[in-house]
Write a protein that holds these residues in place. Structure first.
Motif, PDB file in Angstrom:
ATOM      1  N   LYS A  82       1.025   9.028  35.000  1.00  0.00           N
ATOM      2  CA  LYS A  82       2.404   8.550  34.852  1.00  0.00           C
ATOM      3  C   LYS A  82       3.341   9.612  35.445  1.00  0.00           C
ATOM      4  N   PRO A  83       3.543   9.588  36.770  1.00  0.00           N
ATOM      5  CA  PRO A  83       4.345  10.622  37.420  1.00  0.00           C
ATOM      6  C   PRO A  83       5.753  10.740  36.843  1.00  0.00           C
ATOM      7  N   LEU A  84       6.211  11.965  36.734  1.00  0.00           N
ATOM      8  CA  LEU A  84       7.533  12.231  36.192  1.00  0.00           C
ATOM      9  C   LEU A  84       8.614  11.459  36.937  1.00  0.00           C
ATOM     10  N   ALA A  85       8.479  11.337  38.245  1.00  0.00           N
ATOM     11  CA  ALA A  85       9.507  10.666  39.045  1.00  0.00           C
ATOM     12  C   ALA A  85       9.780   9.241  38.576  1.00  0.00           C
ATOM     13  N   TYR A  86       8.794   8.635  37.894  1.00  0.00           N
ATOM     14  CA  TYR A  86       8.947   7.238  37.472  1.00  0.00           C
ATOM     15  C   TYR A  86       9.086   7.105  35.963  1.00  0.00           C
TER      16      TYR A  86
END
Length: 469
Positions: free
Chosen positions: A399-403
């Motif tokens: 769950k990438p931080l950017a999203y």
């Protein structure tokens, strides 16, 4: 003649300072102009031109302030339509600088106005290409940012970029030095090299985009795998095109030192976001409730741009004492100009005034290793997809931080989970955002995957595309 690259690591951005026979030109300057003005005075040269390769999306340029301070004109390539005085050059137009010449090469594709600047030396030899976002080292500019403004698809823009590169750049001599606007880490491309200067000849050998057999292959190669651009990009383009408040005004506002009482009053009356720029470990041990932590000692400005939706958002700063100016400066570089002030005395002043303090449940990697039950406990990895794919905790969720704004709604607030990144910087950003939104059911792992990898926790490089929270 002298060429100097002025590289700013946190933005992965290169500005350029060129002098010849008492005259200077600056290409793609950063927001704060004082260092350039001091350099011009030290070198006893007159700034003759300010060249802009395009309307930048990832940072706010200092072109307007620099022009006002020096009287030097701002120059764009064809198709540019700024809302301030500027010279709109013609393709192949020559600008003389001392004993050298700078030639405009209109290279649309990244944006419609994108242009490169070709430097001819005293003998009229072509020696350097300031390639902007048209050509990077190892990559080319992404063709999806200007779709709306150009009324074109990313494929159509990629086709235009192909023509620009293959008809105007590749025919240049191999010994021309390429000076790009960005390097590895910038969101303006996807495959940039860590080097910041190279020969065009070497780029013809190693750059995947310059080795495509035909236009169709090029379009497919450069559009494949593009991630969504950060939300602040469009707002930075608008500021670069329309104009902005002077940097000195922005800095003066941000440098207002507020007492604890004043800080609290301003926060409540304006709805300002409290941005804590201390290191993640210090933040975890104590912070003002509802604060967001984005550490100054890291990719501060790009992560601010990625996490905070609106550049006009009012911001109050909590910093280590003495770093207030750096924080305001770096925020201004990405257009976050509405800094209302900072907490005088830093977090220590808040803690000593008996105000409410919050903490993050940060655990050691050894504690994580002893507690976690793989397959039963939920582990959320906020690194980029590529980092996760290389190796990750077995059964962890990518769950990438950017999203985070997309996946946070899927979290079950009644179920405990573990949170980590590569080293602790990004996971603390995520932790502060989660906690500000009412999620407290997690443990954040100090040291991230780098530390976890040294424990006995099972790891894998197998990627399950179907895993959902």
């Amino acid at each position: 003649m002298k060429i100097e690259q002025i590289y700013t690591g946190c933005l992965a951005q290169g500005a350029y300072y060129i002098t010849s026979n008492g005259e200077a030109a600056i290409i793609d300057p950063l927001r704060e102009t004082k260092p350039y003005l001091e350099r011009l005075e030290k070198d006893n040269v007159k700034l003759k031109y300010i060249f802009e390769t395009h309307f930048h999306a990832d940072f706010v340029s200092g072109h307007i302030d620099l022009s006002k301070a020096t009287g030097a004109p701002i120059i764009y390539g064809p198709k540019a339509q700024p809302e301030f005085d500027a010279i709109i050059a013609e393709d192949r137009q020559i600008f003389e600088l001392g004993n050298v010449k700078i030639e405009v090469l209109h290279t649309p594709g990244h944006t419609m106005e994108s242009s490169c600047y070709l430097l001819h030396d005293e003998s009229d030899k072509k020696v350097a290409l300031f390639s902007g976002d048209t050509l990077f080292l190892g990559d080319v500019g992404r063709p999806d940012l200007a779709q709306k403004a150009a009324h074109m698809t990313q494929e159509e823009l990629a086709g235009m970029l192909y023509e620009s590169l293959y008809t105007k750049i590749l025919p240049l001599p191999d010994d021309v030095t390429v000076y790009p606007a960005h390097g590895a880490g910038s969101a303006c491309g996807k495959n940039m090299m860590k080097e910041t200067v190279d020969s065009l000849g070497n780029q013809k050998q190693v750059n995947y985009a310059l080795k495509q057999p035909d236009k169709e292959s090029f379009i497919k190669a450069v559009t494949d795998g593009l991630l969504p651009p950060p939300q602040y990009f469009g707002m930075n383009v608008a500021m670069n095109k329309k104009g902005y408040d002077s940097f000195e005004e922005v800095l003066n506002n941000g440098m207002k030192a507020l007492s604890v009482e004043e800080f609290e009053t301003v926060a409540e009356s304006t709805g300002a976001l409290i941005l804590d720029t201390r290191k993640s470990g210090e933040f975890a041990r104590g912070f003002i409730p509802q604060s967001i932590n984005i550490g100054l000692k890291g990719d501060f400005a790009p992560w601010v741009g990625a996490m905070i939706v609106d550049v006009k958002q009012p911001i109050l700063l909590v910093t280590d004492e003495g770093t207030e100016e750096e924080a305001v400066t770096r925020l201004s570089r990405v257009g976050f100009d509405n800094v209302l002030g900072h907490l005088a005395g830093g977090f220590a002043a808040w803690a000593q005034s008996d105000q409410e303090v919050d903490t993050i449940n940060r655990i050691t990697p050894e504690q994580f290793a002893s507690e976690v039950k793989i397959g039963e406990d939920k582990v959320i990895d906020v690194r980029k997809e590529g980092e996760y794919a290389a190796e990750h905790v077995d059964e962890a969720y990518s769950k990438p931080l950017a999203y985070i704004n997309d996946w946070v709604k899927d979290i079950n607030n009644d179920e405990h989970f573990y949170l980590h990144c590569a080293g602790g910087y990004r996971s603390m950003i995520a932790a502060s955002i989660l906690q500000s939104r009412g999620y407290r059911n997690f443990s954040e792992v100090d040291g991230g995957f780098g530390a976890i990898a040294k424990t006995e926790v099972p790891k894998t490089d197998f990627v399950c595309q179907s895993k959902v929270l």
